[in-house]
Motif scaffolding. Structure first.
Motif, PDB file in Angstrom:
ATOM      1  N   PHE A 182      19.732 -30.129 -29.571  1.00 43.43           N
ATOM      2  CA  PHE A 182      19.935 -29.350 -30.791  1.00 43.43           C
ATOM      3  C   PHE A 182      21.288 -28.650 -30.784  1.00 43.43           C
ATOM      4  CE2 PHE A 182      15.348 -29.548 -29.967  1.00 43.43           C
ATOM      5  CZ  PHE A 182      14.973 -30.256 -31.090  1.00 43.43           C
ATOM      6  N   VAL A 183      21.666 -28.115 -29.620  1.00 43.08           N
ATOM      7  CA  VAL A 183      22.945 -27.419 -29.508  1.00 43.08           C
ATOM      8  C   VAL A 183      24.100 -28.406 -29.690  1.00 43.08           C
ATOM      9  CG1 VAL A 183      24.421 -26.087 -27.940  1.00 43.08           C
ATOM     10  CG2 VAL A 183      21.970 -25.640 -28.026  1.00 43.08           C
ATOM     11  N   GLY A 184      23.889 -29.663 -29.276  1.00 50.47           N
ATOM     12  CA  GLY A 184      24.934 -30.675 -29.373  1.00 50.47           C
ATOM     13  C   GLY A 184      25.331 -30.988 -30.802  1.00 50.47           C
ATOM     14  N   ARG A 185      24.499 -30.636 -31.766  1.00 47.84           N
ATOM     15  CA  ARG A 185      24.824 -30.877 -33.177  1.00 47.84           C
ATOM     16  C   ARG A 185      25.799 -29.827 -33.716  1.00 47.84           C
ATOM     17  NH1 ARG A 185      18.573 -32.049 -34.768  1.00 47.84           N
ATOM     18  NH2 ARG A 185      18.443 -34.058 -33.739  1.00 47.84           N
ATOM     19  N   MET A 186      25.986 -28.761 -32.947  1.00 50.57           N
ATOM     20  CA  MET A 186      26.883 -27.683 -33.365  1.00 50.57           C
ATOM     21  C   MET A 186      28.227 -27.835 -32.655  1.00 50.57           C
ATOM     22  SD  MET A 186      24.328 -24.462 -33.164  1.00 50.57           S
ATOM     23  CE  MET A 186      22.828 -24.910 -32.318  1.00 50.57           C
ATOM     24  N   ASP A 187      29.050 -26.853 -32.826  1.00 50.97           N
ATOM     25  CA  ASP A 187      30.328 -26.787 -32.134  1.00 50.97           C
ATOM     26  C   ASP A 187      30.051 -26.717 -30.625  1.00 50.97           C
ATOM     27  OD1 ASP A 187      32.753 -26.035 -30.989  1.00 50.97           O
ATOM     28  OD2 ASP A 187      33.287 -24.718 -32.653  1.00 50.97           O
ATOM     29  N   PRO A 188      30.688 -27.556 -29.809  1.00 49.81           N
ATOM     30  CA  PRO A 188      30.424 -27.544 -28.364  1.00 49.81           C
ATOM     31  C   PRO A 188      30.643 -26.186 -27.714  1.00 49.81           C
ATOM     32  CG  PRO A 188      31.784 -29.435 -28.949  1.00 49.81           C
ATOM     33  CD  PRO A 188      31.640 -28.598 -30.180  1.00 49.81           C
ATOM     34  N   ARG A 189      31.511 -25.392 -28.300  1.00 53.65           N
ATOM     35  CA  ARG A 189      31.777 -24.063 -27.724  1.00 53.65           C
ATOM     36  C   ARG A 189      30.526 -23.188 -27.743  1.00 53.65           C
ATOM     37  NH1 ARG A 189      37.129 -23.022 -31.146  1.00 53.65           N
ATOM     38  NH2 ARG A 189      35.725 -23.972 -32.639  1.00 53.65           N
ATOM     39  N   ILE A 190      29.661 -23.386 -28.730  1.00 49.97           N
ATOM     40  CA  ILE A 190      28.429 -22.595 -28.811  1.00 49.97           C
ATOM     41  C   ILE A 190      27.550 -22.886 -27.591  1.00 49.97           C
ATOM     42  CG2 ILE A 190      26.298 -22.247 -30.127  1.00 49.97           C
ATOM     43  CD1 ILE A 190      27.980 -22.835 -32.659  1.00 49.97           C
ATOM     44  N   GLY A 191      27.393 -24.177 -27.267  1.00 45.79           N
ATOM     45  CA  GLY A 191      26.603 -24.539 -26.084  1.00 45.79           C
ATOM     46  C   GLY A 191      27.211 -24.022 -24.803  1.00 45.79           C
ATOM     47  N   LEU A 192      28.539 -24.132 -24.684  1.00 44.94           N
ATOM     48  CA  LEU A 192      29.215 -23.647 -23.481  1.00 44.94           C
ATOM     49  C   LEU A 192      29.069 -22.135 -23.340  1.00 44.94           C
ATOM     50  CD1 LEU A 192      32.455 -25.828 -23.589  1.00 44.94           C
ATOM     51  CD2 LEU A 192      30.609 -25.978 -21.923  1.00 44.94           C
ATOM     52  N   ILE A 193      29.299 -21.421 -24.434  1.00 46.13           N
ATOM     53  CA  ILE A 193      29.173 -19.961 -24.377  1.00 46.13           C
ATOM     54  C   ILE A 193      27.732 -19.557 -24.079  1.00 46.13           C
ATOM     55  CG2 ILE A 193      29.275 -17.853 -25.782  1.00 46.13           C
ATOM     56  CD1 ILE A 193      31.759 -19.158 -27.163  1.00 46.13           C
ATOM     57  N   GLY A 194      26.767 -20.220 -24.750  1.00 43.56           N
ATOM     58  CA  GLY A 194      25.355 -19.915 -24.499  1.00 43.56           C
ATOM     59  C   GLY A 194      24.951 -20.198 -23.063  1.00 43.56           C
ATOM     60  N   GLY A 195      25.356 -21.365 -22.551  1.00 42.23           N
ATOM     61  CA  GLY A 195      25.001 -21.728 -21.179  1.00 42.23           C
ATOM     62  C   GLY A 195      25.635 -20.812 -20.147  1.00 42.23           C
ATOM     63  N   PHE A 196      26.916 -20.527 -20.334  1.00 36.19           N
ATOM     64  CA  PHE A 196      27.584 -19.626 -19.385  1.00 36.19           C
ATOM     65  C   PHE A 196      27.047 -18.205 -19.497  1.00 36.19           C
ATOM     66  CE2 PHE A 196      30.923 -22.961 -19.128  1.00 36.19           C
ATOM     67  CZ  PHE A 196      30.843 -23.161 -17.759  1.00 36.19           C
ATOM     68  N   SER A 197      26.637 -17.798 -20.693  1.00 40.24           N
ATOM     69  CA  SER A 197      26.014 -16.475 -20.849  1.00 40.24           C
ATOM     70  C   SER A 197      24.700 -16.405 -20.076  1.00 40.24           C
ATOM     71  CB  SER A 197      25.756 -16.177 -22.335  1.00 40.24           C
ATOM     72  OG  SER A 197      26.967 -16.114 -23.042  1.00 40.24           O
ATOM     73  N   LEU A 198      23.916 -17.489 -20.139  1.00 41.95           N
ATOM     74  CA  LEU A 198      22.683 -17.527 -19.347  1.00 41.95           C
ATOM     75  C   LEU A 198      22.982 -17.456 -17.853  1.00 41.95           C
ATOM     76  CD1 LEU A 198      20.491 -20.171 -21.232  1.00 41.95           C
ATOM     77  CD2 LEU A 198      20.043 -17.719 -20.983  1.00 41.95           C
ATOM     78  N   GLN A 199      24.063 -18.093 -17.434  1.00 40.35           N
ATOM     79  CA  GLN A 199      24.439 -18.014 -16.023  1.00 40.35           C
ATOM     80  C   GLN A 199      24.827 -16.585 -15.643  1.00 40.35           C
ATOM     81  OE1 GLN A 199      27.333 -21.209 -15.250  1.00 40.35           O
ATOM     82  NE2 GLN A 199      25.714 -22.194 -14.101  1.00 40.35           N
ATOM     83  N   VAL A 200      25.541 -15.899 -16.524  1.00 38.20           N
ATOM     84  CA  VAL A 200      25.904 -14.501 -16.261  1.00 38.20           C
ATOM     85  C   VAL A 200      24.636 -13.656 -16.138  1.00 38.20           C
ATOM     86  CG1 VAL A 200      26.988 -12.448 -17.274  1.00 38.20           C
ATOM     87  CG2 VAL A 200      28.193 -14.645 -17.309  1.00 38.20           C
ATOM     88  N   ILE A 201      23.698 -13.867 -17.062  1.00 34.49           N
ATOM     89  CA  ILE A 201      22.438 -13.108 -17.022  1.00 34.49           C
ATOM     90  C   ILE A 201      21.699 -13.375 -15.716  1.00 34.49           C
ATOM     91  CG2 ILE A 201      20.132 -12.952 -18.070  1.00 34.49           C
ATOM     92  CD1 ILE A 201      21.599 -13.445 -20.808  1.00 34.49           C
ATOM     93  N   SER A 202      21.595 -14.655 -15.335  1.00 35.00           N
ATOM     94  CA  SER A 202      20.875 -14.965 -14.092  1.00 35.00           C
ATOM     95  C   SER A 202      21.624 -14.410 -12.887  1.00 35.00           C
ATOM     96  CB  SER A 202      20.644 -16.473 -13.952  1.00 35.00           C
ATOM     97  OG  SER A 202      21.822 -17.141 -13.576  1.00 35.00           O
ATOM     98  N   GLY A 203      22.966 -14.412 -12.938  1.00 37.77           N
ATOM     99  CA  GLY A 203      23.749 -13.853 -11.835  1.00 37.77           C
ATOM    100  C   GLY A 203      23.555 -12.354 -11.701  1.00 37.77           C
TER     101      GLY A 203
END
Length: 198
Positions: free
Chosen positions: A42-63
């Motif tokens: 679903f994220v792939g249908r949007m701007d790739p930056r949204i997926g990258l920012i969302g994924g890296f944000s989740l990594q920050v949260i888990s860190g």
């Protein structure tokens, strides 16, 4: 991959977790990655930056969550954290691949994919050997059950040549991986010598 590498020895050597439980904690990351890959559709249908920012944000949260743990941390918290890490990796992977390949012209992409390129090159070389002038193909014990006289026989032969060419392509890719790994060793040694000299 840092938490996946660092958590098992931390939990085993310092928190006293048994290996089986550590395996379950790491497996939660795999379950999260499966969920992340599903979300990436679903994220792939949007701007790739949204997926990258969302994924890296989740990594920050888990860190940040990992940084709040102590040696008395519970299994549920560790599994939930690993699950979040997995989702992050799954969500990041698809847009990262899209961004990586976005600068490559579609007609040129085959040149950038080593296995496809190597398979095509190997197939071209192997097909050249299938001709009426190849004396080995006149020997029934060499050709086995191959039939060169019918379209179906040639299609089966083509499929087999493609399988063998693909295998050679994978072997070439493994060879490149091995070469890069071997070249890394002297580079690491050289960097180590320079660091000691400084």
């Amino acid at each position: 991959f840092t938490p996946m590498v660092l958590l098992p020895p931390l939990l085993q050597q310092h928190a006293g977790f048994p290996d089986l439980l550590i395996g379950e904690i790491v497996a939660a990351r795999g379950a999260g990655a499966a969920m992340g890959f599903f979300l990436a559709i679903f994220v792939g249908r949007m701007d790739p930056r949204i997926g990258l920012i969302g994924g890296f944000s989740l990594q920050v949260i888990s860190g940040l969550w990992l940084m709040s743990f102590d040696l008395n941390v519970g299994t549920n918290a560790l599994m939930a954290n690993s699950f979040v890490q997995g989702i992050a990796i799954g969500v990041i992977w698809v847009p990262l691949t899209l961004v990586t390949f976005s600068t490559i012209i579609a007609a040129e992409i085959e040149k950038w994919v080593p296995i496809v390129r190597a398979t095509g090159a190997n197939y071209g070389r192997m097909v050249e050997l299938v001709n009426p002038y190849n004396k080995a193909l006149a020997m029934p014990w060499v050709t086995g059950g191959w039939d060169f006289e019918t379209v179906q026989g040639l299609a089966r032969l083509s499929k087999e040549i493609n399988r063998q060419a693909a295998m050679l392509g994978y072997i070439n890719a493994f060879g490149f991986y091995t070469l890069c790994s071997a070249l890394a060793i002297p580079l690491i040694l050289l960097i180590g010598r320079r660091a000691r000299a400084a």
